[in-house]
Structure formats: structure tokens, C-alpha cells
Design a protein around this motif. Sequence first.
Motif, PDB file in Angstrom:
ATOM      1  N   GLY A  71       6.670   4.481   6.267  1.00 26.24           N
ATOM      2  CA  GLY A  71       7.911   4.662   5.528  1.00 26.24           C
ATOM      3  C   GLY A  71       8.536   6.010   5.833  1.00 26.24           C
ATOM      4  O   GLY A  71       7.853   6.966   6.201  1.00 26.24           O
ATOM      5  N   GLN A  77      18.453   6.727   2.906  1.00 18.97           N
ATOM      6  CA  GLN A  77      17.813   5.530   2.355  1.00 18.97           C
ATOM      7  C   GLN A  77      16.315   5.541   2.638  1.00 18.97           C
ATOM      8  O   GLN A  77      15.896   5.724   3.788  1.00 18.97           O
ATOM      9  N   GLU A  78      15.536   5.349   1.593  1.00 16.53           N
ATOM     10  CA  GLU A  78      14.094   5.233   1.783  1.00 16.53           C
ATOM     11  C   GLU A  78      13.778   3.823   2.273  1.00 16.53           C
ATOM     12  O   GLU A  78      14.140   2.839   1.625  1.00 16.53           O
ATOM     13  N   VAL A  79      13.110   3.737   3.419  1.00  7.51           N
ATOM     14  CA  VAL A  79      12.754   2.442   3.992  1.00  7.51           C
ATOM     15  C   VAL A  79      11.241   2.364   4.122  1.00  7.51           C
ATOM     16  O   VAL A  79      10.565   3.366   4.345  1.00  7.51           O
ATOM     17  N   SER A  80      10.718   1.151   3.996  1.00  3.27           N
ATOM     18  CA  SER A  80       9.266   0.969   4.049  1.00  3.27           C
ATOM     19  C   SER A  80       8.743   0.873   5.471  1.00  3.27           C
ATOM     20  O   SER A  80       7.537   0.945   5.690  1.00  3.27           O
ATOM     21  N   ALA A 106      16.168  -6.618   1.661  1.00  2.00           N
ATOM     22  CA  ALA A 106      15.815  -6.088   0.340  1.00  2.00           C
ATOM     23  C   ALA A 106      14.354  -6.362   0.027  1.00  2.00           C
ATOM     24  O   ALA A 106      13.646  -5.501  -0.511  1.00  2.00           O
ATOM     25  N   SER A 107      13.896  -7.563   0.361  1.00  2.42           N
ATOM     26  CA  SER A 107      12.513  -7.942   0.082  1.00  2.42           C
ATOM     27  C   SER A 107      11.520  -7.071   0.837  1.00  2.42           C
ATOM     28  O   SER A 107      10.447  -6.755   0.322  1.00  2.42           O
ATOM     29  N   ARG A 108      11.877  -6.676   2.056  1.00  2.00           N
ATOM     30  CA  ARG A 108      10.954  -5.909   2.901  1.00  2.00           C
ATOM     31  C   ARG A 108      11.249  -4.415   2.903  1.00  2.00           C
ATOM     32  O   ARG A 108      10.642  -3.655   3.643  1.00  2.00           O
ATOM     33  N   GLY A 109      12.198  -3.989   2.081  1.00  2.00           N
ATOM     34  CA  GLY A 109      12.420  -2.560   1.890  1.00  2.00           C
ATOM     35  C   GLY A 109      13.103  -1.868   3.038  1.00  2.00           C
ATOM     36  O   GLY A 109      12.681  -0.780   3.445  1.00  2.00           O
ATOM     37  N   THR A 110      14.183  -2.474   3.545  1.00  2.00           N
ATOM     38  CA  THR A 110      14.907  -1.800   4.615  1.00  2.00           C
ATOM     39  C   THR A 110      16.403  -1.979   4.426  1.00  2.00           C
ATOM     40  O   THR A 110      16.862  -2.558   3.436  1.00  2.00           O
ATOM     41  N   GLU A 359      12.200 -12.357   7.087  1.00  2.00           N
ATOM     42  CA  GLU A 359      11.066 -11.624   6.522  1.00  2.00           C
ATOM     43  C   GLU A 359       9.869 -11.694   7.454  1.00  2.00           C
ATOM     44  O   GLU A 359       9.151 -10.696   7.638  1.00  2.00           O
TER      45      GLU A 359
END
Length: 406
Positions: A71, A77-80, A106-110, A359
Motif C-alpha cells: 500500500g 489517495q491511499e491505495v492498497s 472500491a472493493s480492492r482499495g484503488t 476484481e
Amino acid sequence: MKLANPWKQNPWFETVAVAQERARKRLPAPVYGALIAGSERGQTVEDNQRAFTELGFAPHVAGHRPERLMGRTVLGQEVSLPVLISPTGVQAVHPEGEVAVAKAAASRGTVMGLSNFASKSVEEVTATGAPTFFQMYWTGQRDVMIQRMQRAHAAGAQGLIATLDWSFSMGRDWGSPEIPEKVDLKTMVRFAPKVATKPRWLWEFGRTGTIPDLTTPNLQAPGGEAPTFFGAYYEWMTTPPPTWEDVAWMAAQWKQLSGKPFILKGVYRVDDARRAVDAGVDGISVSNHGGNNLDGTPATIRAVRPVSDAVGGQITVLLDGGIRRGSDVVKALALGADAVLIGRAYLWGLAANGQAGVENVLDVLRSGIDSALLGLGLASIDELRPEHLLIPDGFDRAVAASLASV
């Protein structure tokens, strides 16, 4: 009543290559052709992937780290994981199009990149909760561009991407895929023989009661109708190309309006990267438009190290072009990219299995990043350096500032 899918199979795939093959089998030939097409002989498309194979790893046999972090914060923006969704136009490969992609992001954090040539509106996409960077071409009059910026800001866009590297050369040696102006009864009759051979694709649209939408709602003027893709293309063709002063104006307008980052997509040369800094951009994407621009432009992975060495300490450096696996992401980061953008990879996932397919692609890339970090004995993507790669002599290709045109 919800219809059962008569073609349901194991939806999961373990590589992006499998997603591509499923997309090929599912999509009508003209639609699939639009996803893989590159300009002229396709030299740039090929090099975008081939160049990654020239870079090697030297893995450790012991001393591996039990946890690997991937991450980071990219343009606020914080991304996973360091993989962002690149904006692509008219995603008619699936009924939900860009909305499905945004939900997956959104589900995968990006971050979701949304084209102003998209088939779904910026309001629909930001409503998914995905942090969204809205993309604009330099098209139309300045007052029209400001109106589009205002709409994106009002919808909650967290950044603006300006794409300038498009359609310098569009001829394709094997023929361009046929894309209709609009989908109406006459068009459906004409395309029926090609579409009828892909019943699963037809079923996906049929069960939602929709047809592939080739309009561009993000270019719709207040009180007007959304133009077709070719209407949008005509606007681009009739707009004078931008100068560096125009880029600076665009960046200033967006940042004054929103206070959010401005990204310039399509940078390849070191001198252009430096000019982008002078124009006030917050980030650049080292890009050749996936090979759909000036054919003969080398792979972007060949340019990212010189560009990053020149401006990486001043602005965010992204890379797009040819990313198909997590190890590609790791190579890009080791050469100086802060993150990468993917395009074709997620479109194949979307075609193969909608939101879950996108995803799946992001999960494949995440797993590949983790495996590469593990083999290299690293605990974080922040530790990646050129020294972790085997780089052949002469690999870099970026044009130096001394060769800048005037």
C-alpha cells in the motif's frame, strides 16, 4: 424474475492471459478487435509487453520476509496496491461498464480512472464510492472544458487526468475494427451474423434489458443530448492541438476549482516531463496510449527510469502500457514509477466476468506483486530499487532534454 445464466462456469481465472482468452471467446469479433488494436503495424503494442521480458530478477533462496506491504499514497489517495484503473472509452464489453469497474476498484482499495468518452456518467461512477480521477481530452472551447471540470468536481472527482497522446496515427495494417456510429435496429441487423455467434454476450445485455451504449454522457452539454463516440471524436479532430501554455491553463483552472491533483497522461520524453513540471502538473503518466498512438514509440517501461530520475523528486510518476502481471508492476516500481495504470487487463476481466472479473484481475496482480517481493527478500514496495533488477545495456530509451524540439 432473475434469469439463470445457462453458460455459467467457474468464473475465476489465475492469470490475465486467461481473462483475455475468455474475453476473446465471449465478445463479438469487432468488439474484441477494438480491445487489442494498435496503430499501424502494432510495433509499440508488441514492445510494451516484450520489454518487460528483457528485465530479470535475481531471487534470494533464504531470508525472506514474512509480510510484504504494497500500500501507499498516490496523488493524495491511499491505495492498497500500486495499481490504478486507467481511463478507457465506451466500455460496452459488459452492460454495467464503468460502474462495474468502479465497484471493483472500491472493493480492492484503488483509484478509478474515468474517461470523458465513457459510456457511464461521472455521477454514476463516483456514486460507487470509488475515488475517481476524471479524464479529459483537449476538446472543445475553453468554456466547455471549464464546464466539464465543474461537473466532475461537483460529482466528487478526486483528480483530473489530461490525455494528450491520442490519434497521431490511427491506420492499422490489419484493418481497424468496425465500430458503429450508434446501436439501432439497422445496426443490429447488420451486425447480427457476428453477434449471433456470441450468445453469452447477448444474454448478458438481454437479461438487463439494455443494448451496448455508444454515447458519451460526460460530454453532454446542459440541456442537450449525449454525443456518440464519433461525435466526440469529431470534436477532438476539430479542436486545435494544445500548447504547453494550454496545459498550464488547464492545470491552473482545475486546481483553482477543486484543489485536487492534476495529472498529464502521455509523457514519454524527459524534456516533456520537465515542461510538465513547469506547467504546474502534480503527476505524469509515462504512456504511449497502449500502442494506439504513434507507432514506433518504444515501450513505456524503457522510459520510466530516465523520466523518474529527471522529475521523480518533484511530481508523481505513473506508468501505463503492457502491464499483465504483478512482476511487471514490481519492475516498473523498481525503475522509479510510483504506481502503474492498467487498461486492457481490466477490460478483459470486465468482459470475462463483470465486476468480479475486474476484481479477479486486481487480485492476480496483487498476488504477483507479493510473490516478486517475497522472492527478492523485500518487506515493502518502498524498498524496490533498480538494483533489484537485471537490466540489459541500452534498455532505456527516453529522449534526453538536449534533443528537445523548439
